[in-house]
Design a protein around this motif. Structure first.
Motif, PDB file in Angstrom:
ATOM      1  N   THR A 110      32.070  39.827 -10.535  1.00 38.38           N
ATOM      2  CA  THR A 110      33.135  38.869 -10.228  1.00 38.38           C
ATOM      3  C   THR A 110      33.808  39.336  -8.937  1.00 38.38           C
ATOM      4  O   THR A 110      33.631  40.491  -8.523  1.00 38.38           O
ATOM      5  CB  THR A 110      34.165  38.816 -11.370  1.00 38.38           C
ATOM      6  N   PRO A 111      34.581  38.482  -8.255  1.00 41.08           N
ATOM      7  CA  PRO A 111      35.218  38.913  -7.001  1.00 41.08           C
ATOM      8  C   PRO A 111      36.002  40.211  -7.132  1.00 41.08           C
ATOM      9  O   PRO A 111      35.875  41.113  -6.301  1.00 41.08           O
ATOM     10  CB  PRO A 111      36.117  37.728  -6.649  1.00 41.08           C
ATOM     11  N   LEU A 112      36.808  40.353  -8.184  1.00 40.22           N
ATOM     12  CA  LEU A 112      37.576  41.585  -8.360  1.00 40.22           C
ATOM     13  C   LEU A 112      36.666  42.764  -8.696  1.00 40.22           C
ATOM     14  O   LEU A 112      36.920  43.895  -8.270  1.00 40.22           O
ATOM     15  CB  LEU A 112      38.619  41.400  -9.459  1.00 40.22           C
ATOM     16  N   GLY A 113      35.611  42.490  -9.449  1.00 44.34           N
ATOM     17  CA  GLY A 113      34.666  43.553  -9.779  1.00 44.34           C
ATOM     18  C   GLY A 113      33.948  44.072  -8.552  1.00 44.34           C
ATOM     19  O   GLY A 113      33.776  45.283  -8.377  1.00 44.34           O
ATOM     20  N   MET A 114      33.530  43.167  -7.687  1.00 42.12           N
ATOM     21  CA  MET A 114      32.844  43.580  -6.461  1.00 42.12           C
ATOM     22  C   MET A 114      33.778  44.391  -5.569  1.00 42.12           C
ATOM     23  O   MET A 114      33.365  45.360  -4.931  1.00 42.12           O
ATOM     24  CB  MET A 114      32.310  42.348  -5.717  1.00 42.12           C
ATOM     25  N   GLU A 115      35.046  43.986  -5.532  1.00 41.11           N
ATOM     26  CA  GLU A 115      36.024  44.719  -4.725  1.00 41.11           C
ATOM     27  C   GLU A 115      36.254  46.114  -5.276  1.00 41.11           C
ATOM     28  O   GLU A 115      36.398  47.085  -4.531  1.00 41.11           O
ATOM     29  CB  GLU A 115      37.341  43.940  -4.692  1.00 41.11           C
ATOM     30  N   ALA A 116      36.267  46.243  -6.586  1.00 40.06           N
ATOM     31  CA  ALA A 116      36.564  47.531  -7.211  1.00 40.06           C
ATOM     32  C   ALA A 116      35.366  48.472  -7.233  1.00 40.06           C
ATOM     33  O   ALA A 116      35.525  49.684  -7.089  1.00 40.06           O
ATOM     34  CB  ALA A 116      37.071  47.313  -8.634  1.00 40.06           C
ATOM     35  N   TYR A 117      34.163  47.939  -7.401  1.00 37.07           N
ATOM     36  CA  TYR A 117      32.994  48.795  -7.611  1.00 37.07           C
ATOM     37  C   TYR A 117      31.922  48.660  -6.530  1.00 37.07           C
ATOM     38  O   TYR A 117      30.906  49.338  -6.592  1.00 37.07           O
ATOM     39  CB  TYR A 117      32.373  48.508  -8.984  1.00 37.07           C
ATOM     40  N   GLY A 118      32.135  47.780  -5.556  1.00 35.90           N
ATOM     41  CA  GLY A 118      31.172  47.645  -4.473  1.00 35.90           C
ATOM     42  C   GLY A 118      29.875  46.997  -4.883  1.00 35.90           C
ATOM     43  O   GLY A 118      28.858  47.154  -4.211  1.00 35.90           O
ATOM     44  N   MET A 119      29.876  46.261  -5.993  1.00 33.24           N
ATOM     45  CA  MET A 119      28.655  45.616  -6.464  1.00 33.24           C
ATOM     46  C   MET A 119      28.373  44.349  -5.654  1.00 33.24           C
ATOM     47  O   MET A 119      29.303  43.656  -5.226  1.00 33.24           O
ATOM     48  CB  MET A 119      28.781  45.264  -7.943  1.00 33.24           C
ATOM     49  N   THR A 120      27.109  44.069  -5.459  1.00 33.62           N
ATOM     50  CA  THR A 120      26.708  42.823  -4.780  1.00 33.62           C
ATOM     51  C   THR A 120      25.869  41.939  -5.691  1.00 33.62           C
ATOM     52  O   THR A 120      25.747  40.744  -5.443  1.00 33.62           O
ATOM     53  CB  THR A 120      25.893  43.141  -3.518  1.00 33.62           C
TER      54      THR A 120
END
Length: 450
Positions: free
Chosen positions: A192-202
């Motif tokens: 999710t947008p917040l998840g990608m921001e927090a963990y650098g996932m793509t």
């Protein structure tokens, strides 16, 4: 000597400096130069105003004897691009390194713990505690998961697939099916947008992983209690300690889920109107569930109320007069199953031991019995707390309170019939031919004369 270098051959041909270093401009990228020192030392450098600097400075890109001019041009182009934005490339590199270090510290274990902490906040998730325990047991045990401290971004689909297949091969196929569903939801949360921001996932590493690929399949439970097992069930309740005995009776008499019964409170009971209303926040479908109270349920509640006394706490099924709900664990169920089996075999010496069963089979027993007693499908579904189908929910706003009361009364009477009559069987009733009156049974009626 060339005035501007065009390729690597031009760089190689540049002669060493005799006294002081000299510079040759690149013929393609602005501000890129080759610095040639004494002794044959050569390096790619860039001279420019970096970031917000007022004066130009020279910065080294790399050793020209080891890197190609194309690599140097690629870096110089990036630096030029950042300079046009007023960003110092070195500062940007430091920030990028810090960001990369942050994501390296965001390990799979840390991220999964973050996710487990959110489970109680998710709507309609009344299995948050169970799901959290399952994830910790299967994916946070270093003996099972050797890559716990791997950065989350570096966890691969192959890592997850091997872990799931190891559960499957224990063998625990149903557990593997359920755990895969949980871990897939976890990775969906990380992208999710917040998840990608927090963990650098793509992307999710399990996006293309399927149950069929890992040969996973949910076991479809079909078991229900027979009449002989129901007799053994109630006899086993008689030898269990309070409150486990009353709790087990209530589950089978009402057909509700075990935690909906276990956590029942006196404030939910309306003895005058003989109804128990499970509040929406505690009911799986996130809506109120009215449960009409049959005669044996009213008797059961009366026994508990008398045992707890006037200074009782809020909970019905409790070991400390209602102050806290009764605990429920596998040991208690194992003891009850063993007692039920013992009584069943004593009453049916030629029969095999009952197959392994869970309290959820009580609900299937109630649903099947109601259907056998002629209760309409939508009413029996309402009794055990299933949601209506979408179209039915849209147009049929009937809560079936009257029909539920009649259905649970019929089920209670059926249970009483089973307990009192050893020959009475739920299964046999399906094949009994009713002796209903019919006009077809009449003799040839006299025809009116013409």
């Amino acid at each position: 000597m060339v005035r501007k270098v065009q390729d690597d051959k031009d760089v190689v041909r540049l002669p060493p400096a005799k006294h002081d270093a000299y510079f040759i401009h690149d013929g393609v990228v602005p501000h890129l130069r080759v610095r040639i020192g004494t002794g044959g030392a050569k390096s790619f450098v860039m001279r420019s105003r970096f970031g917000q600097a007022k004066h130009p400075t020279t910065r080294t890109i790399g050793d020209a004897n080891r890197m190609t001019i194309e690599s140097a041009r690629e870096i110089a182009l990036k630096w030029n691009h950042l300079n046009r934005k007023g960003i110092d490339p070195w500062e940007e590199a430091i920030l990028a390194e810090l960001e990369d270090e942050k994501f390296r510290r965001r390990t799979f274990a840390n991220a999964l713990e973050d996710y487990i902490a959110t489970l109680p906040l998710r709507p309609q998730n009344r299995k948050a505690d169970d799901d959290g325990r399952t994830l910790r047991r299967e994916f946070l045990d270093p003996k099972r998961i050797p890559w716990l401290e791997k950065p989350l971004r570096d966890v691969t689909g192959a890592d997850i697939q091997r872990a799931i297949q190891a559960i499957r091969d224990r063998p625990a196929r149903t557990q593997a099916f359920n755990v895969y569903s949980l871990i897939k939801t976890f990775f969906a949360w990380t992208v999710t947008p917040l998840g990608m921001e927090a963990y650098g996932m793509t992307h999710s590493p399990v996006a293309t992983l399927k149950n069929s690929t890992m040969k996973l399949q949910r076991n479809v439970a079909t078991r229900k209690h027979t009449s002989d097992e129901i007799r053994a069930y109630f006899a086993a309740c008689d030898v269990m300690n309070y409150p486990m005995n009353e709790f087990l009776r209530a589950v089978l008499l009402t057909g509700q889920r075990k935690n909906e019964v276990r956590l029942a409170e006196w404030s939910e009971i309306d003895m005058a109107n003989k109804i128990w209303t499970i509040p929406a926040w505690r009911f799986k479908m996130d809506r109120q569930q009215p449960v009409p109270l049959s005669v044996p349920m009213l008797q059961l509640l009366g026994r508990i109320k008398a045992a707890q006394g006037d200074r009782r706490g809020p909970f019905i099924f409790s070991r400390n007069d209602g102050l806290t709900p009764m605990p429920f664990n596998g040991c208690d169920m194992d003891k009850f199953r063993a007692k039920l089996t013992e009584i069943f075999l004593a009453n049916n010496p030629e029969a095999k031991s009952p197959e392994h069963w869970t309290l959820h089979d009580d609900r299937r027993t109630v649903k099947s019995a109601l259907s056998n007693l002629g209760v309409p499908e939508d009413v029996s579904e309402a009794v055990i707390g299933h949601s209506k189908k979408v179209l039915e929910e849209t147009y049929n706003k009937n809560s079936f309170k009257i029909q539920r009361r009649r259905a649970l009364h019929m089920w209670a009477e059926e249970v009483k019939f089973i307990l009192d009559d050893p020959d009475h069987s739920l299964e046999a009733e399906e094949n009994i031919v009713p002796d209903w009156p019919s006009r077809w049974n009449e003799t040839d009626p006299a025809r009116p004369s013409k």
